[in-house]
Design an enzyme around this catalytic site. Structure first.
Site, PDB file in Angstrom:
ATOM      1  N   SER A  14       0.816  -1.214   0.000  1.00 35.50           N
ATOM      2  CA  SER A  14       0.000   0.000   0.000  1.00 35.50           C
ATOM      3  C   SER A  14       0.852   1.268   0.000  1.00 35.50           C
ATOM      4  O   SER A  14       0.627   2.181  -0.805  1.00 35.50           O
ATOM      5  CB  SER A  14      -0.951  -0.005   1.200  1.00 35.50           C
ATOM      6  OG  SER A  14      -0.241  -0.133   2.422  1.00 35.50           O
ATOM      7  N   LYS A 194       6.813   5.250  17.655  1.00 33.16           N
ATOM      8  CA  LYS A 194       5.379   5.591  17.537  1.00 33.16           C
ATOM      9  C   LYS A 194       4.535   4.353  17.274  1.00 33.16           C
ATOM     10  O   LYS A 194       3.363   4.295  17.673  1.00 33.16           O
ATOM     11  CB  LYS A 194       5.176   6.660  16.463  1.00 33.16           C
ATOM     12  CG  LYS A 194       5.524   6.238  15.035  1.00 33.16           C
ATOM     13  CD  LYS A 194       4.356   5.659  14.284  1.00 33.16           C
ATOM     14  CE  LYS A 194       4.762   5.171  12.908  1.00 33.16           C
ATOM     15  NZ  LYS A 194       3.630   4.573  12.168  1.00 33.16           N
ATOM     16  N   SER A 257      -4.573   3.227  11.104  1.00 27.95           N
ATOM     17  CA  SER A 257      -3.325   2.672  11.631  1.00 27.95           C
ATOM     18  C   SER A 257      -3.503   1.208  12.018  1.00 27.95           C
ATOM     19  O   SER A 257      -4.331   0.875  12.870  1.00 27.95           O
ATOM     20  CB  SER A 257      -2.870   3.476  12.853  1.00 27.95           C
ATOM     21  OG  SER A 257      -1.902   2.750  13.591  1.00 27.95           O
ATOM     22  N   VAL A 282       1.214  -6.652   7.887  1.00 29.06           N
ATOM     23  CA  VAL A 282       2.278  -6.560   8.884  1.00 29.06           C
ATOM     24  C   VAL A 282       1.960  -5.462   9.892  1.00 29.06           C
ATOM     25  O   VAL A 282       1.612  -4.341   9.521  1.00 29.06           O
ATOM     26  CB  VAL A 282       3.633  -6.268   8.205  1.00 29.06           C
ATOM     27  CG1 VAL A 282       4.707  -5.992   9.255  1.00 29.06           C
ATOM     28  CG2 VAL A 282       4.048  -7.451   7.336  1.00 29.06           C
TER      29      VAL A 282
END
Length: 338
Positions: A14, A194, A257, A282
């Protein structure tokens, strides 16, 4: 023909596809390579990435290439967008086919699997000390980038000329702003830490702790990121920029996310294997948690949020109990470590 592309993008997932589309939309000739020839042929057949970005057609200047040697002969500049745990092996695969004048940039976020090394260290080990290196990191969801929605990102490079060339290639006044930053350590570290904190934010929301708790976790997560960065020699200001605070807020607050969604499901009590199956891609933060905690130990930095997330992911600690452990820690000055 060699030299007939402005950039080669390695990785047709992506984010790699979104960056290739962005470069091509800027009027540059771009080659997109992926490890699966059948996937590349499918992309060429329909001229879009139906699996990840089904509504975004490829610009005419974006070409697909299944042959790695052919792709790497076409340009000196190579953009790598692959998961962090295969970054080193991909570099090793590329090395024999790179041009003598090659320059490498990556948008991979994370650390080397098992060792916890920065990807810059991995690149130097595989490619040597002379090749120019750069890293892109910041608050960028692939779907929004590919759709041409306004986005800003940080770029750190070992070479000023390479940095300027990358800014010119990527920058688009209508939708994509690229900020240069000489701090390679900080830009890379922000993109790894993060991921971990985003899992924590997802867990907190999955439990139902609310916006106050999420904001506290983001703020204290930023403190952990900054402390580790300072110990490793990063510039403090980097963590208040795109690769630090920017990416942290985005990843912790939006369900695009994967790291946040991963934590959200865990917080809701979904089993680990079922969570992985549901996400389907992943989740960098899962591996990064182990690697970041190892880095913290190596540099003697206290990272209590990261430690509790590690215990949830790797030691089967109850997520609610992990949150209570954090809340029950000894009182201290906000400016102090830990």
């Amino acid at each position: 023909m060699p030299g007939d592309a402005s950039m080669i993008v390695i990785g047709a997932g992506s984010y790699g596809t979104a960056l290739a589309i962005t470069l091509a939309r800027n009027g540059h000739e771009v080659l997109l390579w992926g490890h699966d020839p059948a996937h590349i042929q499918a992309l060429e057949a329909v001229r879009c990435n139906q699996a990840f970005l089904p509504d975004v057609p490829f610009p005419p200047t974006l070409r697909l290439e299944a042959s790695l040697p052919t792709a790497l002969a076409a340009s000196r500049d190579v953009l790598i967008v692959v998961p962090s745990h295969v970054f080193g092996s991909v570099l090793t695969e590329l090395k024999p086919h790179l041009r003598q004048d090659a320059r490498i940039v990556w948008a991979t976020k994370g650390l080397e699997a098992e060792t916890g090394r920065l990807l810059q260290e991995v690149a130097r080990e595989v490619l040597g000390d002379q090749i120019p290196l750069a890293v892109l990191s910041g608050p960028t969801f692939a779907r929004e980038l590919a759709a041409g929605l306004p986005t800003a990102i940080a770029l750190a490079a070992t070479d000023a000329t390479f940095s300027a060339d990358l800014q010119r290639l990527l920058h688009c006044g209508k939708s994509f702003r690229v900020y240069s930053n000489p701090d390679l350590i900080g830009v890379q570290l922000g993109g790894a830490v993060k991921n971990v904190i985003a899992i924590g934010a997802g867990i907190s929301d999955g439990i139902g702790f609310g916006a106050n708790a999420r904001t506290a976790l983001i703020t204290r997560g930023l403190a952990e990121m900054s402390r580790l960065g300072a110990a490793m020699g990063a510039e403090p200001g980097t963590f208040m920029g795109m690769a630090g605070l920017g990416d942290l807020v985005l990843t912790c607050t939006d369900n695009q996310s994967r790291n946040r969604r991963f934590g959200l499901l865990l917080g809701q009590g979904v089993g680990f294997e079922a969570v992985q199956e549901t996400i389907g891609q992943v989740v960098e933060g899962y591996r990064n948690t182990k690697e970041v905690l190892a880095l913290a130990g190596r540099y003697g930095v206290e990272m209590p949020i990261t430690e509790q997330i590690y215990q949830v992911l790797y030691q089967n600690k109850n997520a609610h109990q992990a949150a209570l452990t954090l809340l029950g820690r000894a009182q201290k000055d906000e400016r102090a470590g830990g």
